[in-house]
Structures are given as C-alpha cells and as structure tokens.
Scaffold this motif. Sequence first.
Motif, PDB file in Angstrom:
ATOM      1  N   VAL A  97      18.268  50.080  -8.486  1.00 50.35           N
ATOM      2  CA  VAL A  97      17.413  49.421  -7.502  1.00 50.35           C
ATOM      3  C   VAL A  97      16.236  48.807  -8.250  1.00 50.35           C
ATOM      4  CG1 VAL A  97      16.042  49.674  -5.421  1.00 50.35           C
ATOM      5  CG2 VAL A  97      18.072  51.078  -5.739  1.00 50.35           C
ATOM      6  N   THR A  98      15.935  47.551  -7.971  1.00 49.12           N
ATOM      7  CA  THR A  98      14.849  46.844  -8.650  1.00 49.12           C
ATOM      8  C   THR A  98      13.699  46.586  -7.685  1.00 49.12           C
ATOM      9  OG1 THR A  98      16.395  45.764 -10.169  1.00 49.12           O
ATOM     10  CG2 THR A  98      14.221  44.767  -9.940  1.00 49.12           C
ATOM     11  N   ILE A  99      12.506  46.928  -8.148  1.00 52.46           N
ATOM     12  CA  ILE A  99      11.277  46.658  -7.404  1.00 52.46           C
ATOM     13  C   ILE A  99      10.470  45.645  -8.217  1.00 52.46           C
ATOM     14  CG2 ILE A  99       9.109  47.605  -6.510  1.00 52.46           C
ATOM     15  CD1 ILE A  99      11.501  48.528  -4.944  1.00 52.46           C
ATOM     16  N   GLY A 100      10.083  44.550  -7.608  1.00 53.63           N
ATOM     17  CA  GLY A 100       9.311  43.533  -8.313  1.00 53.63           C
ATOM     18  C   GLY A 100       9.748  42.141  -7.925  1.00 53.63           C
ATOM     19  N   GLY A 101       9.014  41.139  -8.446  1.00 48.29           N
ATOM     20  CA  GLY A 101       9.313  39.762  -8.081  1.00 48.29           C
ATOM     21  C   GLY A 101       9.012  39.526  -6.622  1.00 48.29           C
ATOM     22  N   ASP A 102      10.036  39.109  -5.891  1.00 48.46           N
ATOM     23  CA  ASP A 102       9.875  38.899  -4.445  1.00 48.46           C
ATOM     24  C   ASP A 102      10.377  40.078  -3.628  1.00 48.46           C
ATOM     25  OD1 ASP A 102       8.864  36.361  -4.948  1.00 48.46           O
ATOM     26  OD2 ASP A 102      10.881  35.454  -4.928  1.00 48.46           O
ATOM     27  N   THR A 103      10.783  41.160  -4.297  1.00 43.30           N
ATOM     28  CA  THR A 103      11.385  42.293  -3.585  1.00 43.30           C
ATOM     29  C   THR A 103      10.573  43.570  -3.805  1.00 43.30           C
ATOM     30  OG1 THR A 103      13.564  41.305  -3.927  1.00 43.30           O
ATOM     31  CG2 THR A 103      13.494  43.615  -3.227  1.00 43.30           C
ATOM     32  N   TYR A 104       9.826  43.946  -2.789  1.00 43.35           N
ATOM     33  CA  TYR A 104       9.058  45.192  -2.860  1.00 43.35           C
ATOM     34  C   TYR A 104       9.462  46.178  -1.752  1.00 43.35           C
ATOM     35  CZ  TYR A 104       6.038  43.408  -6.506  1.00 43.35           C
ATOM     36  OH  TYR A 104       5.570  42.942  -7.706  1.00 43.35           O
ATOM     37  N   VAL A 105      10.216  45.690  -0.786  1.00 45.74           N
ATOM     38  CA  VAL A 105      10.736  46.556   0.270  1.00 45.74           C
ATOM     39  C   VAL A 105      12.262  46.419   0.270  1.00 45.74           C
ATOM     40  CG1 VAL A 105      10.799  47.087   2.724  1.00 45.74           C
ATOM     41  CG2 VAL A 105       8.664  46.340   1.677  1.00 45.74           C
ATOM     42  N   VAL A 106      12.943  47.492  -0.146  1.00 41.56           N
ATOM     43  CA  VAL A 106      14.404  47.472  -0.265  1.00 41.56           C
ATOM     44  C   VAL A 106      15.012  48.318   0.849  1.00 41.56           C
ATOM     45  CG1 VAL A 106      16.384  48.020  -1.716  1.00 41.56           C
ATOM     46  CG2 VAL A 106      14.261  47.186  -2.759  1.00 41.56           C
ATOM     47  N   LYS A 107      15.787  47.675   1.716  1.00 40.46           N
ATOM     48  CA  LYS A 107      16.503  48.385   2.777  1.00 40.46           C
ATOM     49  C   LYS A 107      17.991  48.360   2.429  1.00 40.46           C
ATOM     50  CE  LYS A 107      13.200  47.398   6.465  1.00 40.46           C
ATOM     51  NZ  LYS A 107      13.001  46.821   7.834  1.00 40.46           N
ATOM     52  N   LEU A 108      18.493  49.513   2.005  1.00 38.11           N
ATOM     53  CA  LEU A 108      19.878  49.607   1.561  1.00 38.11           C
ATOM     54  C   LEU A 108      20.835  49.637   2.742  1.00 38.11           C
ATOM     55  CD1 LEU A 108      19.405  52.306  -1.214  1.00 38.11           C
ATOM     56  CD2 LEU A 108      19.572  49.838  -1.533  1.00 38.11           C
ATOM     57  N   ASP A 109      22.051  49.138   2.498  1.00 33.60           N
ATOM     58  CA  ASP A 109      23.091  49.252   3.519  1.00 33.60           C
ATOM     59  C   ASP A 109      23.494  50.713   3.672  1.00 33.60           C
ATOM     60  OD1 ASP A 109      23.095  46.532   3.913  1.00 33.60           O
ATOM     61  OD2 ASP A 109      24.626  46.176   2.364  1.00 33.60           O
ATOM     62  N   LYS A 110      24.308  50.996   4.647  1.00 36.74           N
ATOM     63  CA  LYS A 110      24.783  52.354   4.881  1.00 36.74           C
ATOM     64  C   LYS A 110      25.483  52.883   3.623  1.00 36.74           C
ATOM     65  CE  LYS A 110      26.617  53.063   8.862  1.00 36.74           C
ATOM     66  NZ  LYS A 110      27.604  53.067   9.976  1.00 36.74           N
ATOM     67  N   ILE A 111      25.015  54.052   3.130  1.00 42.32           N
ATOM     68  CA  ILE A 111      25.568  54.659   1.927  1.00 42.32           C
ATOM     69  C   ILE A 111      26.547  55.743   2.346  1.00 42.32           C
ATOM     70  CG2 ILE A 111      25.036  55.912  -0.185  1.00 42.32           C
ATOM     71  CD1 ILE A 111      22.201  54.645   0.009  1.00 42.32           C
ATOM     72  N   ALA A 112      27.808  55.579   1.975  1.00 41.09           N
ATOM     73  CA  ALA A 112      28.853  56.524   2.395  1.00 41.09           C
ATOM     74  C   ALA A 112      29.187  57.466   1.248  1.00 41.09           C
ATOM     75  CB  ALA A 112      30.098  55.768   2.843  1.00 41.09           C
ATOM     76  N   LEU A 113      29.102  58.782   1.510  1.00 42.60           N
ATOM     77  CA  LEU A 113      29.470  59.789   0.522  1.00 42.60           C
ATOM     78  C   LEU A 113      30.902  60.251   0.786  1.00 42.60           C
ATOM     79  CD1 LEU A 113      26.290  62.039   0.131  1.00 42.60           C
ATOM     80  CD2 LEU A 113      26.917  59.936  -1.071  1.00 42.60           C
ATOM     81  N   ILE A 114      31.650  60.453  -0.288  1.00 45.89           N
ATOM     82  CA  ILE A 114      33.053  60.844  -0.201  1.00 45.89           C
ATOM     83  C   ILE A 114      33.189  62.307  -0.591  1.00 45.89           C
ATOM     84  CG2 ILE A 114      35.384  60.405  -1.082  1.00 45.89           C
ATOM     85  CD1 ILE A 114      34.466  57.559  -1.703  1.00 45.89           C
ATOM     86  N   GLU A 115      33.956  63.068   0.192  1.00 45.61           N
ATOM     87  CA  GLU A 115      34.165  64.480  -0.108  1.00 45.61           C
ATOM     88  C   GLU A 115      34.898  64.650  -1.429  1.00 45.61           C
ATOM     89  OE1 GLU A 115      34.747  67.482   3.215  1.00 45.61           O
ATOM     90  OE2 GLU A 115      35.697  65.696   4.025  1.00 45.61           O
ATOM     91  N   GLU A 116      34.583  65.743  -2.128  1.00 48.81           N
ATOM     92  CA  GLU A 116      35.244  66.046  -3.389  1.00 48.81           C
ATOM     93  C   GLU A 116      36.586  66.715  -3.116  1.00 48.81           C
ATOM     94  OE1 GLU A 116      31.992  66.670  -6.800  1.00 48.81           O
ATOM     95  OE2 GLU A 116      32.183  68.306  -5.381  1.00 48.81           O
ATOM     96  N   SER A 117      37.514  65.975  -2.590  1.00 47.46           N
ATOM     97  CA  SER A 117      38.849  66.485  -2.290  1.00 47.46           C
ATOM     98  C   SER A 117      39.784  65.301  -2.188  1.00 47.46           C
ATOM     99  CB  SER A 117      38.851  67.270  -0.974  1.00 47.46           C
ATOM    100  OG  SER A 117      38.383  66.451   0.071  1.00 47.46           O
ATOM    101  N   THR A 118      41.066  65.577  -2.036  1.00 46.77           N
ATOM    102  CA  THR A 118      42.053  64.514  -1.938  1.00 46.77           C
ATOM    103  C   THR A 118      41.770  63.652  -0.721  1.00 46.77           C
ATOM    104  OG1 THR A 118      43.644  66.010  -2.920  1.00 46.77           O
ATOM    105  CG2 THR A 118      44.517  64.057  -1.816  1.00 46.77           C
ATOM    106  N   GLU A 119      41.768  62.337  -0.895  1.00 46.78           N
ATOM    107  CA  GLU A 119      41.463  61.426   0.192  1.00 46.78           C
ATOM    108  C   GLU A 119      42.749  60.930   0.836  1.00 46.78           C
ATOM    109  OE1 GLU A 119      38.500  58.439  -0.981  1.00 46.78           O
ATOM    110  OE2 GLU A 119      38.295  59.613  -2.804  1.00 46.78           O
ATOM    111  N   LEU A 120      42.829  61.053   2.139  1.00 46.20           N
ATOM    112  CA  LEU A 120      43.994  60.571   2.881  1.00 46.20           C
ATOM    113  C   LEU A 120      43.544  59.445   3.773  1.00 46.20           C
ATOM    114  CD1 LEU A 120      45.561  63.969   3.952  1.00 46.20           C
ATOM    115  CD2 LEU A 120      45.952  62.673   1.861  1.00 46.20           C
ATOM    116  N   GLU A 121      44.215  58.309   3.656  1.00 45.90           N
ATOM    117  CA  GLU A 121      43.818  57.153   4.435  1.00 45.90           C
ATOM    118  C   GLU A 121      44.033  57.394   5.919  1.00 45.90           C
ATOM    119  OE1 GLU A 121      45.534  52.705   5.021  1.00 45.90           O
ATOM    120  OE2 GLU A 121      45.199  53.374   2.966  1.00 45.90           O
ATOM    121  N   GLY A 122      42.956  57.302   6.698  1.00 45.72           N
ATOM    122  CA  GLY A 122      43.062  57.408   8.139  1.00 45.72           C
ATOM    123  C   GLY A 122      43.200  58.801   8.684  1.00 45.72           C
ATOM    124  N   VAL A 123      42.998  59.838   7.846  1.00 50.24           N
ATOM    125  CA  VAL A 123      43.156  61.213   8.306  1.00 50.24           C
ATOM    126  C   VAL A 123      41.924  62.011   7.922  1.00 50.24           C
ATOM    127  CG1 VAL A 123      44.605  63.276   8.139  1.00 50.24           C
ATOM    128  CG2 VAL A 123      45.646  61.026   7.977  1.00 50.24           C
TER     129      VAL A 123
END
Length: 829
Positions: A97-123
């Motif tokens: 994340v960069t602060i400076g120039g024309d950007t001093y207020v950073v609003k991030l998009d939704k941050i999604a955390l993934i479980e530490e386990s096997t990922e099943l699509e749609g389940v």
Amino acid sequence: MNRQIFSKAFCVFFLLFNTIAATASIPKTGAISGLVYDASLNQPLPYVSVVLSNANGETITGAITDEKGYFKLDKIPEGTHSLTIQFIGYKKHAQSVTIGGDTYVVKLDKIALIEESTELEGVDVIGEVSTIQQKVDRKVITIGKDLAAAGTASELLVGIPSINIDPQSGAISLRGNENVPVMVDGKLSNIPAAQLLKQIPSSAIKAVELITNPSAKYNPDGMSGIINIVLHKNQLVGFNGALNANWSKEINPKFNSGLNLNYRKGKFNVYGNYSNNISKNANHGHIERPQDLSEQYFKFFDERESHIFKVGVDVYLNDKNTVSLFTSQNPAENSTNGSTRTISYENNIESNDYQNFDAQSDNTSAQYNFNYKHDFDKEGSNIELEVDHNIFDSKNPVAFTYPFPVNSKNYDDKNETDRKRTTINLDYVNPLTENSKLELGAEARLFNTLIMFSSTGESINSKGVFGPAPDTEFDYTRDIYSLYATYGGKLNKWTYQVGVRAESVEVSANAKETLTTGNTKKTELNPFSNDYTQLYPSFYLTYSPTEKKSYQLSYSRRIDRPGIGQVNPIKEWSTPLVSSYGNQKLLPQFTNSLEINYTRRLKNGSITSSVFYRAISNEINRALYVDKSDVTSGKIILTHDNFDDSSAYGVELSSNYKPTKWWSFNTSFDLFSQTQKGIAEHIDVPLEQATVATIIRDANVVDNVSWNFRMYNSFSASKKLTFTAFLFYRGKNKTLQFDILPMYFMNLGARLNVLKGKGTVNIGFNDVFDTMRFRFGSRLPFEQEGEFNWESRTVQLGFNYRYGSGKYRAKARKQRDNDEKSGGGGGMF
C-alpha cells in the motif's frame, strides 16, 4: 484609521503566512481502511489481525477488525508499506500500500481470507482442525474434520469444553448443570435432548455454540446457559449436497447416515435433509449394599431406530423481502427387552427378587416453521417474524414379570404423551450509527403436555399412600410472553451491550387420578398454578488493547424452570428398590451469573480462559426418601424439591498449539464447584428392625468440586493422511446421592482425504484400554457401591462426501439465534 486597518490586515496576513509555512513543513500522513471477509461464506470476519510494516519489516501500526469485519489505520507516514492480514485457520494475506502523491486516503476493496484447507468450488469448506472463537455472549466451536468423524452429535459433544455427556443415558450437562436447553439452528425441539443428539450425524454439524451468558435477546432458560447446534446450510447456485455414513461395533452394530440435498435457482432455494440412527446396545452393572448383604445385578439390551426428514424452501421475493418455510418429521422406535435385574440377599435367600421387563417406545415428532424477513433501505436495518410449531406424541408400554418370588404379581404400565409447543418471535434491528445498534423484540412461547398413565400394578398416589395404581392424567401448561431491548456500541477499543428482558409467565397443572374398584370409580383432582413476572437484565463489556489480546466481562440473570420429568407426579421409572416421581409443586430457581473471559493469541496458537460465578436462589435439587409403605424392604423414593440459596463458581482454560508442521494439539481444562442442598433420609438400624419411627431425615449439604481434562492430538503424515489421538479424564464428582469415581479413556483414529479432497474416510478405535465405566459409592439413604458398563470399546468406520455445482452463494435468511456480535477469536480448545 487607515493605518490601524492596514496594521491589522498585515498582522492577519503575517499569522496566516506562518501557519501555512508551518503546515507545509509538517509531514503529511494518510489512512487505510477496508473490510475482511470469509472467502467461502462471504461473511465478515471479526477480530482479524491487521498489521502495517515499513520496508525494513518494522511495525508501523496495527488494528483488529470489528464485528462487521471493518478496520481503519490512521496517521500513516508517506511511503510504500506492507499490509498483512491474518487469522487463525486462514491463509495469510499480504499486499503493498502506498501513501503519498495524490493518495493519502486508501479504501481497499473487500479482502477475502481463504481457509487453510482443501478448497471445493461451490461447497462449504470444512477445516482439518476444529477452532473456537470467543464472542460477546458465547463460545463458537467451528467443527473441523477431526470432531466431524465422531459419529453422532452425542459422541461429538464429548470433545467440547464444559460439556459432559452421560455415556449410558445420553443426558447432557453444561458446567455441571443438567437442566440445559439444547437448540438446533436456534430452535428448541420437543424431542428429548438425549434422543435428538443420537440422531444427528456429527458430520452434519457446522458449529456448536456455548451461550453461557445469553443477552436479553435470548430466552433466559438454563442456569448455565444454552447449547446451540448449528447445522451445515448449503445455499449455492445449482445442485449441491453431502452424503455421510458411520458404522461402529463392539458387541452389537451401530449405524447412522445422512443425506443433504440443495437446489438454488432464481428466486427459489429448495433443500431436503435425511438422517437416521439404527443401533443395538448392551450394558450391565451391579450395586452392593453392605447393610443387608445384598447385591443387585443389571443387564439391559436395547434397540433404537430413528429417522429425520426435513424439507424446506426459501423464496427471495426481491432484494428486501424473503419468505422461508420448512418442516421436519421424526419417527422413532425404541425398545428395551430381554433385560433382567436380579437381587440376591445373602442373609435371607427367601427375599430374593428377580424382575424382568420389556419396554417399548414409539414416538413421532414434527416441526413446522415459517419465517418472513424485510430489509429496510437503511443498511443493516430489518424486521423479522418467525412462527415455529412443534408436536410430539409417544406411547411407552412396559411389561414387568417376576419369576421369583412366586407370590409376586406381574403387571403392565402404559404411558402416553401428547406435547405441543408454539413459539412466535418478532425482532427489529436498527443500526443507529456505524458503531451502535438497537434491537427490540417480542416473543410468545406456548407449551402444553398431556401425560396419561395406567397400570395393573401398585404405586404411591399423590397423597403418598401405597396401593393399587390409579389411572392418572397429568395436564401441564406453561405460557410465556416476553419483550426485550438491547443496545450495543463500540468506542475505540471498547465494545459494550446492555439489555433487559421482561417476562410474564402463566403455569397451570392438574393431576387427575381415577381409581376403579369393581364398578366404583373414585376421582381426585390435584390442581396447581404459578403465575409470575420477572425482569432479566444483561450486560457485556469487551476491551481489546491490541490485536492479540481481548478481555470480556458479562452479567446476566437467568431462570431454571422445572422440566416435565421434575414436575410430573406419575412414576417416571422404577427398579425393585428405587422409584422416581416428580413434584407437581416444584418452583423455578433463579441465577445471577457473572463471567470474565480472556483471549490471547500466540505465534503458533491461542489461549482462551474463563472465570464464572453463579448465585442461585430457590435451588432445585434431589430429595431421597425411604419408602414408608415398606420400610424393611430398603426401597427408595427419588423426587425433586426447592431448597435454600447456594452458589457455584468455575474456571475454564482452552488452548491450541502447533509445535511442528506435522503435529498440532487442542486441549481444555474446566473446573467447577457448587454447594448442593437437599434432603436424604436414612436408617441406622438393621432393615429387619426398621420402622417409620427409625427413619432419620437430614438436610444434606454437598460441596462438590469436579474437573475435566481433554486433549486432542492431530498428526499429519501427509497432505491427505492424518492420525489422531483423543485423551479424556473426568475427576471425582459428588451429588446428593452418589460419590462418582474418576473416569478416563483414550480414542485413536485416522483420517484420509479422497476423491480430490471431496471425500473423507475415517477409521477409529475407541476406549483403547477399556477404562470407560461409571463407578460410584453412596452412604445415603443406604451405604452402597456399584459399577455400570456399556459398549465403549468400539471400532469405527466412516465416510463423508460433499459435492456441488454452484459457484456463488445465494442470499441467506438470517438465523435469529446466530445473530450476535463478535469478540476475540482463537483455536480450539
């Protein structure tokens, strides 16, 4: 005049110039904000650690997310920094994340955390290891593949902190209190808890919530709180489902399975669930009485078969309105037959008494639920109406036969139960500001049970007289009307909530006894009523000084209403020497509960600890009386009564730790102490010399200190294969009647992920050293000691498979009893 104006203007200009120059010389700082979500559930994650570091890896600042998953970092210097977001059980997220120039207020998009386990699509993704999260009013244990392999809900709960399960009867207790409400998805059932828990497959359970200090929004029933079992819900687009099966055996086979199906398209979500439990069980025991040199031998064999069918539909009328309907049907057939109970008197062989009985139990339970939810334009504001209706019918005939002595009379008992429960909830939520919320609601709980009993034998009637058993009808009604209000908010590092619940209760009961002698019928009515109005306040305060520490203080006032078995004057059960009856005039007991929680996150795990204190008034407890109709027989009458005030306190410590990449363990220790008060009669003279005048009545007081230890070890042999070892120890325990000796056991198991991670095969060997048994001693009303054994040393084989075609989660209707603020999180236990 002009000089004065010029001088003033010059001064103002000079001050303004200096201010601008000084401001220009101050380094600019910025701010970063964002939302953290669970990638699979699309739900906010509270109390997630957020750390900002510079290019040298030095920490600049940090924060933790609030209950909405929101965080904000202020006063950030210019430059390019590293933002790290991590939470136990999830993969670490890092970005620049960069602060400076024309950007001093950073609003991030939704941050999604993934479980530490096997990922099943749609389940729904199930983690390898169960985790615990401390929230404001509850502990939430998210079930991983370790506990999901247990078999049934009853077996799974053995591994949950603060809960004890009686291996024989299936009776459940929380923090030493057996009168604990058990809910499934936030709803009470008319099915007896012990039966219900043996019917739910463990793999169908998503989480177990221990609501030890419920807020005013929830029912105040239960001295030690509420247990809520949350089942998996699949609302993905398309066709999705899960299949599970579990088999175990020591002497007799036991089997349970389940199938969950879901189809989501457009405005409709249709689902259906089926589960069953089919088992045969053998157990035996004995009791010795030195006073009359007698010994009782017990042998039981029972067969159980039960099924649960559930179908439902969610209709998304539009973005603001949702209607949901479901029904659940539960037929069950249980029998205890071919069992014998033998009493052998060494000093008086003519008093030997052999009793056989054959008990049948056929019951059906049905649930019908309607839910309507409207979301207002204001984000987070909604109103919800829910109507839930339960019915339960059972027939329980029991045939008693006496091979010896020859003059004993065989007889039959018949019990029929018709039970209805209707609950109507109306809830309103209004987020007043970004950091505060108001909740209002009303509830009506209407409950009625009719129990009908007839017998060809003899019993004690409502007047305490022994003779021919009258036909008895016990009609019990309890209607509860309540209003509640809660207000919660957040101020810097503090989170708080206050609330109050007002309840008006109407109780009416009537025991109708009809005795038929020849052509003559004599009827007696024994009515009872108890109406009362009470307030139940609650208070919660959470302080989180850092992202790694959290402190909580909570208070609530609660009530223990007598259960049906405690007020039913009809004989509940009997053996040749013991009979149990309810007390129709039993009153509720009240509890003031105070609790302190602490959560500490470690580098490779976490620690959660709790201290609680309960002040109890009008305590409900056991009363033990000598059967005055036959004093020399040594028979005992068990019932319940109200006693003076008492208190209880306890401590709980839970931790998870991962010493190596291949070994992790979860451990818990809980200790509670309670002063129990009751009545116990006894006889000090030999039984052949006993009379009513020789009976001594004591005010029995027992100071009980009990503790439990659990440790679950997980050893990863590879990415697919895991070995497990579960250790359990329960210390000595005291009740008014028994001194219960310690019990301990060890279970071993293995888990293999198959079919590209969509399936799991489990094998297990339970009670490896055959040490799981119930041993006890007693001195009132008679000195005795005994032991009971059951099929605990079992081998187990299980299979789970989850599949799905959907990729996006549908809009889920809010679950009333799953809507709570969050506190500190951690790993189990």
